[in-house]
Scaffold this motif. Structure first.
Motif, PDB file in Angstrom:
ATOM      1  N   ARG A 105       0.960  -1.308   0.008  1.00  0.00           N
ATOM      2  CA  ARG A 105      -0.136  -0.159  -0.479  1.00  0.00           C
ATOM      3  C   ARG A 105       0.824   1.690  -0.174  1.00  0.00           C
ATOM      4  O   ARG A 105       1.874   1.627   0.190  1.00  0.00           O
ATOM      5  N   VAL A 106       0.422   2.242  -0.688  1.00  0.00           N
ATOM      6  CA  VAL A 106       0.905   3.540  -0.843  1.00  0.00           C
ATOM      7  C   VAL A 106       0.513   4.229   0.388  1.00  0.00           C
ATOM      8  O   VAL A 106      -0.923   4.352   0.993  1.00  0.00           O
ATOM      9  N   ALA A 107       1.588   4.975   1.367  1.00  0.00           N
ATOM     10  CA  ALA A 107       1.427   5.526   2.416  1.00  0.00           C
ATOM     11  C   ALA A 107       0.020   7.017   2.109  1.00  0.00           C
ATOM     12  O   ALA A 107       0.153   7.589   1.298  1.00  0.00           O
ATOM     13  N   PRO A 108      -0.714   7.116   2.684  1.00  0.00           N
ATOM     14  CA  PRO A 108      -1.834   7.721   2.829  1.00  0.00           C
ATOM     15  C   PRO A 108      -1.415   8.952   2.318  1.00  0.00           C
ATOM     16  O   PRO A 108      -2.323   9.928   1.418  1.00  0.00           O
ATOM     17  N   ASP A 109      -0.407   9.818   3.526  1.00  0.00           N
ATOM     18  CA  ASP A 109      -0.553  11.353   3.108  1.00  0.00           C
ATOM     19  C   ASP A 109      -0.002  10.915   1.609  1.00  0.00           C
ATOM     20  O   ASP A 109       0.262  12.329   0.983  1.00  0.00           O
ATOM     21  N   VAL A 110       1.262  10.876   1.247  1.00  0.00           N
ATOM     22  CA  VAL A 110       1.558  10.762  -0.575  1.00  0.00           C
ATOM     23  C   VAL A 110       0.879  10.276  -1.394  1.00  0.00           C
ATOM     24  O   VAL A 110       0.713  11.306  -2.043  1.00  0.00           O
ATOM     25  N   LYS A 111      -0.322   9.616  -0.896  1.00  0.00           N
ATOM     26  CA  LYS A 111      -1.474   8.820  -1.874  1.00  0.00           C
ATOM     27  C   LYS A 111      -1.673  10.299  -2.536  1.00  0.00           C
ATOM     28  O   LYS A 111      -2.235  11.285  -3.932  1.00  0.00           O
ATOM     29  N   ARG A 112      -2.334  11.450  -0.695  1.00  0.00           N
ATOM     30  CA  ARG A 112      -3.495  12.616  -1.097  1.00  0.00           C
ATOM     31  C   ARG A 112      -2.279  13.402  -1.751  1.00  0.00           C
ATOM     32  O   ARG A 112      -2.776  14.707  -2.592  1.00  0.00           O
ATOM     33  N   ALA A 113      -1.147  13.414  -1.098  1.00  0.00           N
ATOM     34  CA  ALA A 113      -0.333  14.691  -1.647  1.00  0.00           C
ATOM     35  C   ALA A 113       0.012  14.973  -3.516  1.00  0.00           C
ATOM     36  O   ALA A 113      -0.447  16.130  -4.545  1.00  0.00           O
ATOM     37  N   VAL A 114       0.088  13.487  -4.095  1.00  0.00           N
ATOM     38  CA  VAL A 114       0.223  13.330  -5.030  1.00  0.00           C
ATOM     39  C   VAL A 114      -1.033  13.683  -6.501  1.00  0.00           C
ATOM     40  O   VAL A 114      -1.447  14.236  -7.368  1.00  0.00           O
ATOM     41  N   ASP A 115      -2.434  13.107  -5.442  1.00  0.00           N
ATOM     42  CA  ASP A 115      -3.470  12.795  -6.481  1.00  0.00           C
ATOM     43  C   ASP A 115      -3.590  14.344  -6.528  1.00  0.00           C
ATOM     44  O   ASP A 115      -4.299  15.049  -7.858  1.00  0.00           O
ATOM     45  N   ALA A 116      -3.661  15.338  -5.519  1.00  0.00           N
ATOM     46  CA  ALA A 116      -4.085  16.757  -5.300  1.00  0.00           C
ATOM     47  C   ALA A 116      -3.160  16.983  -6.818  1.00  0.00           C
ATOM     48  O   ALA A 116      -3.614  18.110  -7.315  1.00  0.00           O
ATOM     49  N   GLN A 117      -1.694  16.593  -6.919  1.00  0.00           N
ATOM     50  CA  GLN A 117      -1.286  17.803  -8.090  1.00  0.00           C
ATOM     51  C   GLN A 117      -2.634  17.375  -9.392  1.00  0.00           C
ATOM     52  O   GLN A 117      -1.377  18.039 -10.032  1.00  0.00           O
ATOM     53  N   TRP A 118      -2.517  15.812  -9.950  1.00  0.00           N
ATOM     54  CA  TRP A 118      -2.492  15.581 -10.887  1.00  0.00           C
ATOM     55  C   TRP A 118      -4.049  16.588 -11.084  1.00  0.00           C
ATOM     56  O   TRP A 118      -4.146  16.436 -11.855  1.00  0.00           O
ATOM     57  N   ARG A 119      -4.464  16.738  -9.930  1.00  0.00           N
ATOM     58  CA  ARG A 119      -6.436  17.135 -10.476  1.00  0.00           C
ATOM     59  C   ARG A 119      -5.782  18.357 -10.426  1.00  0.00           C
ATOM     60  O   ARG A 119      -6.872  18.623 -11.593  1.00  0.00           O
ATOM     61  N   ARG A 120      -5.043  19.347 -10.183  1.00  0.00           N
ATOM     62  CA  ARG A 120      -4.542  20.295 -10.437  1.00  0.00           C
ATOM     63  C   ARG A 120      -4.481  20.432 -12.445  1.00  0.00           C
ATOM     64  O   ARG A 120      -4.669  21.484 -13.272  1.00  0.00           O
ATOM     65  N   ILE A 121      -3.290  19.413 -12.878  1.00  0.00           N
ATOM     66  CA  ILE A 121      -2.637  19.581 -13.957  1.00  0.00           C
ATOM     67  C   ILE A 121      -4.379  19.391 -14.383  1.00  0.00           C
ATOM     68  O   ILE A 121      -4.467  19.256 -16.106  1.00  0.00           O
ATOM     69  N   GLU A 122      -4.983  17.578 -14.475  1.00  0.00           N
ATOM     70  CA  GLU A 122      -6.430  17.391 -15.332  1.00  0.00           C
ATOM     71  C   GLU A 122      -7.662  18.272 -15.341  1.00  0.00           C
ATOM     72  O   GLU A 122      -8.037  18.495 -16.689  1.00  0.00           O
ATOM     73  N   ARG A 123      -7.578  19.017 -14.632  1.00  0.00           N
ATOM     74  CA  ARG A 123      -7.988  20.671 -14.549  1.00  0.00           C
ATOM     75  C   ARG A 123      -8.256  21.564 -15.076  1.00  0.00           C
ATOM     76  O   ARG A 123      -8.718  21.985 -16.229  1.00  0.00           O
ATOM     77  N   TRP A 124      -6.631  21.911 -15.588  1.00  0.00           N
ATOM     78  CA  TRP A 124      -6.114  22.644 -16.775  1.00  0.00           C
ATOM     79  C   TRP A 124      -5.927  22.031 -18.139  1.00  0.00           C
ATOM     80  O   TRP A 124      -6.106  22.987 -19.386  1.00  0.00           O
ATOM     81  N   LEU A 125      -5.617  21.086 -18.475  1.00  0.00           N
ATOM     82  CA  LEU A 125      -5.838  20.412 -19.218  1.00  0.00           C
ATOM     83  C   LEU A 125      -7.041  20.295 -19.993  1.00  0.00           C
ATOM     84  O   LEU A 125      -7.317  20.680 -20.505  1.00  0.00           O
ATOM     85  N   ARG A 126      -8.414  19.714 -19.420  1.00  0.00           N
ATOM     86  CA  ARG A 126      -9.541  19.456 -19.967  1.00  0.00           C
ATOM     87  C   ARG A 126      -9.995  21.086 -20.344  1.00  0.00           C
ATOM     88  O   ARG A 126     -10.850  20.824 -21.021  1.00  0.00           O
TER      89      ARG A 126
END
Length: 321
Positions: free
Chosen positions: A144-165
């Motif tokens: 399992r990935v450490a939960p805090d690392v998973k939340r931080a990475v997902d947050a940056q991907w959401r920023r990228i996804e939102r801009w690309l869409r």
């Protein structure tokens, strides 16, 4: 032989019965008085004797023909066997094989120096040329990935996804879907390295991309690698790189064309998670790389002198003026 004898005896019995019946058919119905000598009795005795003589002759002739036929058959078979043996020699045991070394002297030939130099290296030699490229077998562990690392990475991907869409939908569609944790664990087992948590969290959200995508600011950028692409690129680098130029602890994440035209890879270190080769400086982790991209997209900033520009729904990184 027994069958022929039986046929002969049967024929003799039938002849005897036929003669007997014929004799009886010729006898008169009334016999003369006993006082009168009957010449017919003598004829009957003579007929009986003749009948037995005929029977004996028939049996003798039948047995003779049978024996003669058997002898003829045996002779014919012997003749055929003799002819066959003359045409085909009798099988003998396997001919002794004379070793070639007894006829032709064998001189050991040493391979030329060029062949030795171009021979395929053994696994030990490959491991010596590229360190950490000969992993031992290890169990597949989809940890399992450490939960805090998973939340931080997902947050940056959401920023990228939102801009690309909103700005570059065609580039957004090039992002890969999520990958299973077991797929990553299989690659780790085959490569003998542990993917850092930030890299695993990024792959669990987007398994690479078609083309460079958001990492296209790297000069000569090629493909943002999937898990399978990571494993294949790792094997390629371990196989082709000479000693000292590649370490099996490095995890390739982005292909690019180097100045000499050779395909090279930006990497993540499995030892400390640092990212090298994507930007002009070493980044602390995959999370740092994603945050740098998200900041540049949202703020219109530059990465290594290149800023994001959208053309026809496609994100391109152009030199900043």
């Amino acid at each position: 032989m027994l069958k022929l004898v039986r046929q002969a005896l049967t024929a003799a019995v039938l002849i005897a019965l036929a003669v007997r019946l014929r004799r009886r058919a010729r006898l008169p119905r009334a016999e003369p008085p006993p006082s009168v000598p009957a010449p017919a009795s003598r004829r009957r005795r003579v007929g009986t004797v003749l009948s037995w003589l005929v029977i004996a002759v028939v049996v003798t002739l039948t047995l003779g023909f049978a024996l003669m036929g058997t002898s003829v058959q045996r002779g014919a078979l012997a003749l055929v066997r003799a002819v066959t043996e003359q045409q085909e020699p009798p099988p003998a045991g396997p001919e002794p094989v004379t070793p070639l070394t007894a006829v032709i002297p064998v001189t050991p030939v040493e391979p030329p120096a060029e062949a030795v130099a171009t021979a395929q290296p053994t696994p030990a030699a490959s491991a010596a040329q590229a360190p950490n490229c000969a992993p031992r077998r290890r169990p597949i562990d989809p940890r399992r990935v450490a939960p805090d690392v998973k939340r931080a990475v997902d947050a940056q991907w959401r920023r990228i996804e939102r801009w690309l869409r909103s700005n570059a939908p065609r580039t957004y569609r090039t992002l890969g879907g999520p990958v299973r944790a077991r797929t990553i664990a299989v690659a780790e087992s085959q490569m003998g390295v542990d993917f850092p948590d930030a890299l695993r969290a990024s792959l669990l959200r987007h398994n690479g991309a078609r083309g460079a995508g958001v990492l296209g600011f790297r000069p000569g950028a090629g493909d943002h690698l999937t898990v399978r692409g990571i494993r294949d690129a790792w094997r390629e680098m371990c196989a082709r790189r000479p000693a000292g130029s590649w370490d099996g602890l490095l995890i390739p994440i982005l292909s690019y064309t180097a100045a000499d035209g050779v395909t090279a890879y930006a990497t993540v270190s499995s030892a400390d998670g640092t990212v090298s080769g994507v930007t002009g400086r070493r980044l602390r982790s995959s999370y740092t790389l994603l945050r740098t991209v998200a900041d540049a997209l949202e703020r219109g900033g530059a990465i290594d002198g290149r800023r994001p520009v959208v053309t026809g729904g496609v994100l391109r990184w152009k030199p900043a003026r």
